[in-house]
Design a protein around this motif. Structure first.
Motif, mmCIF file in Angstrom:
data_model
loop_
_atom_site.group_PDB
_atom_site.id
_atom_site.type_symbol
_atom_site.label_atom_id
_atom_site.label_comp_id
_atom_site.label_asym_id
_atom_site.label_seq_id
_atom_site.Cartn_x
_atom_site.Cartn_y
_atom_site.Cartn_z
ATOM 1 N N LEU A 42 34.864 51.827 45.313
ATOM 2 C CA LEU A 42 36.077 51.102 45.686
ATOM 3 C C LEU A 42 35.734 49.617 45.748
ATOM 4 C CD1 LEU A 42 37.534 53.284 48.549
ATOM 5 C CD2 LEU A 42 38.741 52.633 46.473
ATOM 6 N N TYR A 43 36.554 48.815 45.088
ATOM 7 C CA TYR A 43 36.435 47.358 45.144
ATOM 8 C C TYR A 43 37.694 46.852 45.839
ATOM 9 C CZ TYR A 43 32.802 48.053 41.645
ATOM 10 O OH TYR A 43 31.681 48.462 40.977
ATOM 11 N N PHE A 44 37.546 46.435 47.090
ATOM 12 C CA PHE A 44 38.707 45.970 47.839
ATOM 13 C C PHE A 44 39.092 44.574 47.370
ATOM 14 C CE2 PHE A 44 37.341 49.462 50.421
ATOM 15 C CZ PHE A 44 38.544 50.023 50.812
ATOM 16 N N GLU A 45 40.347 44.451 46.973
ATOM 17 C CA GLU A 45 40.841 43.209 46.393
ATOM 18 C C GLU A 45 41.419 42.299 47.474
ATOM 19 O OE1 GLU A 45 39.873 42.851 43.499
ATOM 20 O OE2 GLU A 45 39.970 44.769 42.460
ATOM 21 N N ASP A 46 41.455 41.019 47.163
ATOM 22 C CA ASP A 46 42.125 40.040 48.019
ATOM 23 C C ASP A 46 42.616 38.892 47.149
ATOM 24 O OD1 ASP A 46 39.811 38.535 47.516
ATOM 25 O OD2 ASP A 46 39.349 38.199 49.626
ATOM 26 N N ALA A 88 42.793 48.289 46.618
ATOM 27 C CA ALA A 88 41.471 48.445 46.012
ATOM 28 C C ALA A 88 41.579 48.939 44.582
ATOM 29 C CB ALA A 88 40.638 49.437 46.829
ATOM 30 N N THR A 89 40.602 48.533 43.797
ATOM 31 C CA THR A 89 40.401 49.108 42.482
ATOM 32 C C THR A 89 39.382 50.230 42.667
ATOM 33 O OG1 THR A 89 40.806 46.973 41.429
ATOM 34 C CG2 THR A 89 39.686 48.652 40.110
ATOM 35 N N PHE A 145 44.398 51.905 40.760
ATOM 36 C CA PHE A 145 44.705 50.882 41.747
ATOM 37 C C PHE A 145 45.319 51.574 42.958
ATOM 38 C CE2 PHE A 145 44.778 48.782 37.622
ATOM 39 C CZ PHE A 145 43.758 47.873 37.840
ATOM 40 N N LEU A 146 44.691 51.380 44.118
ATOM 41 C CA LEU A 146 45.061 52.099 45.334
ATOM 42 C C LEU A 146 45.562 51.144 46.414
ATOM 43 C CD1 LEU A 146 41.948 54.459 45.667
ATOM 44 C CD2 LEU A 146 44.004 54.767 44.250
#
Length: 192
Positions: A42-46, A88-89, A145-146
């Motif tokens: 999981l890559y948490f986006e911002d 997250a991606t 995309f979550l």
């Protein structure tokens, strides 16, 4: 918290600052990454990670006209958390192509079985792929995309320092972990 044209570099400005900006974003992303076992991340986006994505798309496609820039903003702004959620991606990662193909068949539906859990609260399962369907009747996609929608009590607990667990309870991919202090701090900041 959404990105606007005022947040973006022109193509010429971006060409000048790209190496430094890219290095900054890559360092930033390290504290936003959570491995779910050996084959999922999981890559948490911002806002910053999405600014980078937009800048890279504009650069790659040589987009400089207003309509094209707005199209990219419209595509990536939904991945910026809005203060009550995490976005997250989710990537399913197998180096071997045949192994990956078999896993994508076996892991169909995993995107809705990924969860986050704030200590003392119930699990929050991902809302997946709101932009478009990424699986079909036979397999899932390697990228999803979550969105994890938190209650006010969960958000308050995170900002107060509560531990955060993340996992998957898909029958063919069960994994659970606690996020480290750097990731926890980033996720708490996303709720501020």
């Amino acid at each position: 918290m959404q990105l606007t044209r005022a947040d973006l570099y022109s193509l010429e400005e971006y060409a000048r600052c790209r190496p430094q900006f890219r290095a900054r974003v890559m360092a930033h992303k390290q504290d936003r990454r959570v491995a779910l076992g050996a084959h999922a991340t999981l890559y948490f986006e911002d806002r910053l990670t999405m600014q980078y994505q937009v800048q890279e798309m504009l650069r790659a496609e040589r987009i400089f006209e207003s309509a094209g820039i707005q199209d990219e903003l419209d595509a990536y702004n939904p991945l910026v958390p809005d203060g009550c959620n995490w976005k997250a991606t989710f990537m399913i990662e197998y180096d071997d192509e045949q192994e990956r193909r078999a896993a994508l068949v076996r892991l169909r539906g995993i995107e809705t079985r990924v969860w986050v859990q704030v200590a003392g609260q119930g699990r929050v399962y991902a809302i997946a792929d709101e932009d478009l369907e990424r699986e079909d009747a036979t397999k899932t996609s390697a990228v999803h995309f979550l969105r994890f929608e938190l209650t006010p009590a969960m958000a308050a607990a995170v900002t107060a320092g509560a531990p955060i667990g993340i996992g998957s309870d898909h029958p063919d991919y069960r994994y659970e972990t606690q996020v480290g202090p750097q990731v926890r701090a980033c996720l708490a900041a996303d709720l501020a």
